[in-house]
Scaffold this motif. Structure first.
Motif, mmCIF file in Angstrom:
data_model
loop_
_atom_site.group_PDB
_atom_site.id
_atom_site.type_symbol
_atom_site.label_atom_id
_atom_site.label_comp_id
_atom_site.label_asym_id
_atom_site.label_seq_id
_atom_site.Cartn_x
_atom_site.Cartn_y
_atom_site.Cartn_z
ATOM 1 N N LEU B 35 6.811 -6.599 -22.518
ATOM 2 C CA LEU B 35 7.336 -5.769 -23.592
ATOM 3 C C LEU B 35 6.116 -5.269 -24.351
ATOM 4 O O LEU B 35 5.433 -6.045 -25.009
ATOM 5 C CB LEU B 35 8.236 -6.634 -24.473
ATOM 6 C CG LEU B 35 8.979 -6.005 -25.622
ATOM 7 C CD1 LEU B 35 9.858 -4.873 -25.131
ATOM 8 C CD2 LEU B 35 9.826 -7.060 -26.304
ATOM 9 N N VAL B 36 5.832 -3.987 -24.192
ATOM 10 C CA VAL B 36 4.560 -3.465 -24.668
ATOM 11 C C VAL B 36 4.769 -2.437 -25.762
ATOM 12 O O VAL B 36 5.712 -1.642 -25.706
ATOM 13 C CB VAL B 36 3.807 -2.800 -23.489
ATOM 14 C CG1 VAL B 36 2.509 -2.201 -23.954
ATOM 15 C CG2 VAL B 36 3.543 -3.825 -22.405
ATOM 16 N N GLY B 37 3.900 -2.458 -26.757
ATOM 17 C CA GLY B 37 3.959 -1.450 -27.814
ATOM 18 C C GLY B 37 3.029 -1.845 -28.929
ATOM 19 O O GLY B 37 2.629 -2.998 -29.014
ATOM 20 N N PRO B 38 2.682 -0.885 -29.782
ATOM 21 C CA PRO B 38 1.782 -1.217 -30.893
ATOM 22 C C PRO B 38 2.481 -2.129 -31.897
ATOM 23 O O PRO B 38 3.698 -2.326 -31.824
ATOM 24 C CB PRO B 38 1.471 0.144 -31.513
ATOM 25 C CG PRO B 38 2.574 1.039 -31.092
ATOM 26 C CD PRO B 38 3.081 0.525 -29.786
ATOM 27 N N ASN B 39 1.722 -2.679 -32.828
ATOM 28 C CA ASN B 39 2.321 -3.495 -33.874
ATOM 29 C C ASN B 39 3.367 -2.669 -34.621
ATOM 30 O O ASN B 39 3.146 -1.506 -34.906
ATOM 31 C CB ASN B 39 1.253 -3.975 -34.859
ATOM 32 C CG ASN B 39 0.316 -4.967 -34.198
ATOM 33 O OD1 ASN B 39 0.715 -5.713 -33.312
ATOM 34 N ND2 ASN B 39 -0.945 -4.955 -34.604
ATOM 35 N N GLY B 40 4.494 -3.296 -34.889
ATOM 36 C CA GLY B 40 5.539 -2.599 -35.632
ATOM 37 C C GLY B 40 6.432 -1.730 -34.759
ATOM 38 O O GLY B 40 7.264 -0.984 -35.267
ATOM 39 N N ALA B 41 6.287 -1.828 -33.447
ATOM 40 C CA ALA B 41 7.083 -0.982 -32.559
ATOM 41 C C ALA B 41 8.509 -1.502 -32.398
ATOM 42 O O ALA B 41 9.397 -0.777 -31.960
ATOM 43 C CB ALA B 41 6.419 -0.879 -31.190
#
Lengths: 135, 298
Positions: B35-41
């Motif tokens: 599960l990938v994404g920037p902080n707060g995604a």
């Protein structure tokens, strides 16, 4: 454990293909022979920190190619050999190749040009699948 | 195909802001999903909804076909390691193993003891005094002792040094091979994912941008480069342009292929997992808006 897998971190070759290639290489040089057990899926997944499905895929590929056989609950075993008679003549072929490389040098080819010539010749002489795999 | 996790139109709001919105996905059993994404995604929000720690404000989520919120029966099937492995720091690993045995219906004390012994974790030292890597290993071992069918890990390696990260991934992959557990792990470190994960979910600004088996996603995308003028026309073999960058003469595109041969005017390259993730995470509208906000030309 008879062999230990190593991954080339900079290689663009798929991880499972790398595993298949290493088994084949071990078979060619006689490091593995029929009856030998391949490392357990858990061992490979753990030591290389890779997805166990990748190891399973590599072993399945070896099964499809008729080189190995999975025995449920036991492991995967080598069933065929790639250590062929042809390789016995390897020394002779190598000597001829050395002569040829020297001749190439003598006419002024650089190492890169020799490699390129060998690669194109391989592509022209061998079926596509073979050269792709050894690339 | 058995589905471990299903989300349909799933949403969760904190105050007036959607932390997760219109999230729909299907995670098949036996996968190791990233599960990938920037902080707060919205990564933690999704994991908290899946483990039943919070209740959806929209849509629904099901784990093994059941709604997780307030479902203690289902909780026995899920192992969860929250961000920064918040285990009781004054307790020793030994005490945590005993506590786990009292709190859980299914508990493999031998498994967790063996695992911690192999890792050289001292049983009597308070967890707060262990290294970050050892603490992460203790948390993972405790989560696995439940013999969960689904293991949720929230940024398990984010705070670890490279060696501890590798050791953690080794432990994780070894236990996945042993147990066949489905894993969903969130991460913003892309490096190791390609070898570990066979399923990818990309989250950005509370929305799912991309989800699917890694192999299919890589096969379905291509990097193209070609003359800039050619980019203005529809390109044969391309279903959608995900990301484009241009110089005066040349265009570089990351595209979703439609399976037909791609227009020979373009040079075609395969994409890596990292290329793909970054392409889906780069958001042009954000850049434009921020340029406007700063009063400078984009």
């Amino acid at each position: 454990m008879l062999i230990e897998f190593v991954l080339d971190g900079r290689s663009k070759v798929n991880t499972y293909v790398q595993l298949v290639q290493q088994v084949k290489q071990a078979l060619r040089v006689g490091l593995l022979a029929p009856g030998d057990q391949l490392p357990k899926v858990r061992e490979v997944a753990q030591s290389l920190a890779i997805n166990p499905n990748t190891v399973l895929k590599a072993y399945r590929e070896l099964e499809i190619e008729g080189l190995a056989e999975g025995r449920p609950g036991v492991g995967t075993f080598i069933t065929a050999s790639l250590h062929r008679e042809a390789l016995v003549n390897q020394a002779e072929l190598r000597a001829e190749l050395v002569d040829w490389v020297r001749r190439a040098q003598a006419v002024g080819l650089t190492a890169e040009e020799v490699t390129a010539l060998v690669a194109t010749t391989m592509r022209a002489t061998f079926p596509a699948s073979v050269t792709k795999e050894s690339a | 195909m058995e589905l471990v996790l299903e989300a349909d139109g799933l949403g969760r709001r904190y105050g007036g802001t959607w932390a997760l919105r219109e999230c729909s996905l299907r995670l098949p059993a036996g996968r190791v999903a990233a599960l990938v994404g920037p902080n707060g995604a919205g990564k933690s929000t999704l994991l908290h909804l899946a483990v039943g720690l919070s209740r959806p404000d929209a849509g629904e989520v099901r784990v093994f076909g059941h709604v997780p919120y307030g479902n203690t029966e289902l909780l026995a099937e899920i192992g969860f390691v929250a961000q920064d492995t918040p285990i009781y720091r004054d307790l020793t690993p030994e005490e945590l193993v005993i506590m786990g045995g009292k709190l859980n219906r299914r508990w493999d004390a031998t498994l967790v003891r063996t695992r911690l012994a192999q890792l050289g974790i001292p049983p009597g030292r308070p967890v707060g005094k262990l290294s970050g890597g050892q603490r992460a290993q203790v948390a993972l071992a405790l989560a696995l002792a439940k013999r969960p069918r689904l293991l949720l890990l929230d940024e398990p390696v984010a705070s670890l040094d490279p060696l501890a990260r590798r050791e953690f991934m080794q432990s994780l992959m070894g236990s996945v091979a042993e147990s066949g557990t489905t894993v969903l792990l969130s991460s913003h470190i892309l490096g190791d994912l390609e070898r570990v994960c066979d399923y990818l979910i990309v989250l950005h600004s509370a929305e799912v941008k991309l989800a699917g088996p890694v192999e299919e996603l890589l096969e379905g995308h291509r990097q193209l480069s070609g003359p800039r003028a050619a980019g203005a026309r529809p390109i044969a073999g391309v279903a959608a342009v995900v990301r484009a960058s241009h110089t005066d003469r040349q265009s570089t595109l990351l595209v979703r292929a439609d399976g037909d041969p791609i227009d020979p005017e373009w040079t075609v390259r395969d994409v890596t997992l990292e290329d793909l993730i970054l392409a889906y995470l780069t958001d042009d509208t954000v850049t434009r808006a921020s340029h406007e906000a700063w009063g400078v030309p984009a």
